[in-house]
Design a protein around this motif. Sequence first.
Motif, PDB file in Angstrom:
ATOM      1  N   LEU A   5      15.046  58.228  66.369  1.00  0.00           N
ATOM      2  CA  LEU A   5      15.624  56.910  66.645  1.00  0.00           C
ATOM      3  C   LEU A   5      16.968  56.966  67.373  1.00  0.00           C
ATOM      4  O   LEU A   5      17.479  55.922  67.791  1.00  0.00           O
ATOM      5  CB  LEU A   5      15.765  56.117  65.345  1.00  0.00           C
ATOM      6  N   GLN A   6      17.536  58.151  67.558  1.00  0.00           N
ATOM      7  CA  GLN A   6      18.824  58.237  68.240  1.00  0.00           C
ATOM      8  C   GLN A   6      18.783  57.626  69.646  1.00  0.00           C
ATOM      9  O   GLN A   6      19.712  56.916  70.024  1.00  0.00           O
ATOM     10  CB  GLN A   6      19.326  59.679  68.283  1.00  0.00           C
ATOM     11  N   PRO A   7      17.715  57.841  70.433  1.00  0.00           N
ATOM     12  CA  PRO A   7      17.668  57.145  71.737  1.00  0.00           C
ATOM     13  C   PRO A   7      17.686  55.622  71.598  1.00  0.00           C
ATOM     14  O   PRO A   7      18.275  54.933  72.431  1.00  0.00           O
ATOM     15  CB  PRO A   7      16.362  57.635  72.364  1.00  0.00           C
ATOM     16  N   LEU A   8      17.083  55.091  70.539  1.00  0.00           N
ATOM     17  CA  LEU A   8      17.117  53.644  70.304  1.00  0.00           C
ATOM     18  C   LEU A   8      18.547  53.191  69.995  1.00  0.00           C
ATOM     19  O   LEU A   8      18.990  52.150  70.476  1.00  0.00           O
ATOM     20  CB  LEU A   8      16.181  53.256  69.159  1.00  0.00           C
ATOM     21  N   ILE A   9      19.281  53.984  69.233  1.00  0.00           N
ATOM     22  CA  ILE A   9      20.674  53.658  68.927  1.00  0.00           C
ATOM     23  C   ILE A   9      21.510  53.671  70.206  1.00  0.00           C
ATOM     24  O   ILE A   9      22.369  52.806  70.406  1.00  0.00           O
ATOM     25  CB  ILE A   9      21.227  54.628  67.860  1.00  0.00           C
ATOM     26  N   ILE A  10      21.236  54.639  71.071  1.00  0.00           N
ATOM     27  CA  ILE A  10      21.938  54.709  72.358  1.00  0.00           C
ATOM     28  C   ILE A  10      21.627  53.466  73.192  1.00  0.00           C
ATOM     29  O   ILE A  10      22.533  52.818  73.720  1.00  0.00           O
ATOM     30  CB  ILE A  10      21.559  56.005  73.101  1.00  0.00           C
ATOM     31  N   TRP A  11      20.356  53.105  73.286  1.00  0.00           N
ATOM     32  CA  TRP A  11      19.965  51.905  74.037  1.00  0.00           C
ATOM     33  C   TRP A  11      20.593  50.658  73.418  1.00  0.00           C
ATOM     34  O   TRP A  11      21.095  49.782  74.126  1.00  0.00           O
ATOM     35  CB  TRP A  11      18.443  51.753  74.073  1.00  0.00           C
ATOM     36  N   TRP A  12      20.583  50.565  72.092  1.00  0.00           N
ATOM     37  CA  TRP A  12      21.114  49.395  71.392  1.00  0.00           C
ATOM     38  C   TRP A  12      22.579  49.172  71.759  1.00  0.00           C
ATOM     39  O   TRP A  12      22.995  48.045  72.029  1.00  0.00           O
ATOM     40  CB  TRP A  12      20.942  49.601  69.901  1.00  0.00           C
ATOM     41  N   ALA A  13      23.363  50.241  71.806  1.00  0.00           N
ATOM     42  CA  ALA A  13      24.776  50.107  72.186  1.00  0.00           C
ATOM     43  C   ALA A  13      24.897  49.604  73.625  1.00  0.00           C
ATOM     44  O   ALA A  13      25.727  48.730  73.917  1.00  0.00           O
ATOM     45  CB  ALA A  13      25.503  51.436  72.021  1.00  0.00           C
ATOM     46  N   LEU A  14      24.078  50.142  74.516  1.00  0.00           N
ATOM     47  CA  LEU A  14      24.107  49.699  75.919  1.00  0.00           C
ATOM     48  C   LEU A  14      23.705  48.236  76.036  1.00  0.00           C
ATOM     49  O   LEU A  14      24.325  47.453  76.765  1.00  0.00           O
ATOM     50  CB  LEU A  14      23.182  50.573  76.769  1.00  0.00           C
ATOM     51  N   TRP A  15      22.668  47.841  75.325  1.00  0.00           N
ATOM     52  CA  TRP A  15      22.165  46.470  75.398  1.00  0.00           C
ATOM     53  C   TRP A  15      23.126  45.492  74.724  1.00  0.00           C
ATOM     54  O   TRP A  15      23.438  44.435  75.271  1.00  0.00           O
ATOM     55  CB  TRP A  15      20.779  46.401  74.759  1.00  0.00           C
ATOM     56  N   ALA A  16      23.635  45.865  73.555  1.00  0.00           N
ATOM     57  CA  ALA A  16      24.570  44.989  72.837  1.00  0.00           C
ATOM     58  C   ALA A  16      25.845  44.778  73.639  1.00  0.00           C
ATOM     59  O   ALA A  16      26.440  43.709  73.604  1.00  0.00           O
ATOM     60  CB  ALA A  16      24.901  45.580  71.463  1.00  0.00           C
ATOM     61  N   GLY A  17      26.246  45.797  74.385  1.00  0.00           N
ATOM     62  CA  GLY A  17      27.446  45.693  75.206  1.00  0.00           C
ATOM     63  C   GLY A  17      27.212  45.030  76.550  1.00  0.00           C
ATOM     64  O   GLY A  17      28.162  44.785  77.294  1.00  0.00           O
ATOM     65  N   ALA A  72      32.788  49.148  75.781  1.00  0.00           N
ATOM     66  CA  ALA A  72      32.538  49.566  74.403  1.00  0.00           C
ATOM     67  C   ALA A  72      31.085  49.992  74.230  1.00  0.00           C
ATOM     68  O   ALA A  72      30.802  51.006  73.574  1.00  0.00           O
ATOM     69  CB  ALA A  72      32.882  48.439  73.430  1.00  0.00           C
ATOM     70  N   GLY A  73      30.165  49.235  74.799  1.00  0.00           N
ATOM     71  CA  GLY A  73      28.750  49.599  74.715  1.00  0.00           C
ATOM     72  C   GLY A  73      28.473  50.937  75.377  1.00  0.00           C
ATOM     73  O   GLY A  73      27.758  51.779  74.826  1.00  0.00           O
ATOM     74  N   LEU A  74      29.049  51.142  76.557  1.00  0.00           N
ATOM     75  CA  LEU A  74      28.889  52.426  77.245  1.00  0.00           C
ATOM     76  C   LEU A  74      29.501  53.564  76.423  1.00  0.00           C
ATOM     77  O   LEU A  74      28.914  54.639  76.295  1.00  0.00           O
ATOM     78  CB  LEU A  74      29.540  52.367  78.631  1.00  0.00           C
ATOM     79  N   SER A  75      30.664  53.315  75.859  1.00  0.00           N
ATOM     80  CA  SER A  75      31.346  54.336  75.061  1.00  0.00           C
ATOM     81  C   SER A  75      30.570  54.679  73.795  1.00  0.00           C
ATOM     82  O   SER A  75      30.444  55.855  73.429  1.00  0.00           O
ATOM     83  CB  SER A  75      32.756  53.872  74.697  1.00  0.00           C
ATOM     84  N   LEU A  76      30.047  53.662  73.122  1.00  0.00           N
ATOM     85  CA  LEU A  76      29.283  53.925  71.909  1.00  0.00           C
ATOM     86  C   LEU A  76      27.970  54.639  72.214  1.00  0.00           C
ATOM     87  O   LEU A  76      27.505  55.467  71.430  1.00  0.00           O
ATOM     88  CB  LEU A  76      29.030  52.633  71.131  1.00  0.00           C
ATOM     89  N   ALA A  77      27.366  54.330  73.357  1.00  0.00           N
ATOM     90  CA  ALA A  77      26.147  55.036  73.760  1.00  0.00           C
ATOM     91  C   ALA A  77      26.454  56.513  74.007  1.00  0.00           C
ATOM     92  O   ALA A  77      25.722  57.399  73.551  1.00  0.00           O
ATOM     93  CB  ALA A  77      25.549  54.390  75.006  1.00  0.00           C
ATOM     94  N   LEU A  78      27.545  56.779  74.717  1.00  0.00           N
ATOM     95  CA  LEU A  78      27.957  58.160  74.962  1.00  0.00           C
ATOM     96  C   LEU A  78      28.304  58.857  73.645  1.00  0.00           C
ATOM     97  O   LEU A  78      27.944  60.015  73.424  1.00  0.00           O
ATOM     98  CB  LEU A  78      29.136  58.194  75.926  1.00  0.00           C
ATOM     99  N   LEU A 121      33.277  45.828  71.041  1.00  0.00           N
ATOM    100  CA  LEU A 121      32.086  44.976  71.147  1.00  0.00           C
ATOM    101  C   LEU A 121      32.389  43.515  70.832  1.00  0.00           C
ATOM    102  O   LEU A 121      31.678  42.621  71.275  1.00  0.00           O
ATOM    103  CB  LEU A 121      30.975  45.479  70.214  1.00  0.00           C
ATOM    104  N   MET A 122      33.445  43.277  70.079  1.00  0.00           N
ATOM    105  CA  MET A 122      33.800  41.903  69.709  1.00  0.00           C
ATOM    106  C   MET A 122      34.657  41.211  70.766  1.00  0.00           C
ATOM    107  O   MET A 122      34.847  40.000  70.701  1.00  0.00           O
ATOM    108  CB  MET A 122      34.545  41.904  68.369  1.00  0.00           C
ATOM    109  N   ILE A 123      35.168  41.950  71.717  1.00  0.00           N
ATOM    110  CA  ILE A 123      36.059  41.394  72.739  1.00  0.00           C
ATOM    111  C   ILE A 123      35.301  41.324  74.054  1.00  0.00           C
ATOM    112  O   ILE A 123      34.985  42.369  74.638  1.00  0.00           O
ATOM    113  CB  ILE A 123      37.335  42.256  72.878  1.00  0.00           C
TER     114      ILE A 123
END
Length: 133
Positions: free
Chosen positions: A108-120, A67-73, A58-60
């Motif tokens: 809240l797990q779906p929100l965490i999944i979305w957050w990873a997608l959005w942050a990435g 990374a966002g897709l991977s963290l969501a998965l 996420l930092m690169i």
Amino acid sequence: MTARAALRWLLVLAYSYAGWRHLATPAPFLAITPPWVPFPSEVVAATGVAELAGAIGLMIPRLRKAAGLSLALYALCVWPANFHHALANVAIGGETLSWWYHGPRLALQPLIIWWALWAGGAVDWPFERKAPS
């Protein structure tokens, strides 16, 4: 700093801490691992590495979307452990948690999944809508 960048860094910190905890103190994570998961110690270690790799990604900028897709998965794949923790009333350190913890955590797990997608940067929804190509 944009809201997306700030929330990305918050996610980096959260996944970095979680990854470190998976590797440094695996016992609580082993306790909530469903019994059908093969090689639980190795899976818990692999999840810690996955969290750390995702946080670094996420930092690169060129790795951010992957990374966002991977963290969501990843968040989707570990959801069964959260259900097992709740439904089997697994004690961690001799203490069980109530549904005041488990209910919001599961919801809240779906929100965490979305957050990873959005942050990435994999999705912009609901904040920006890209015009169709």
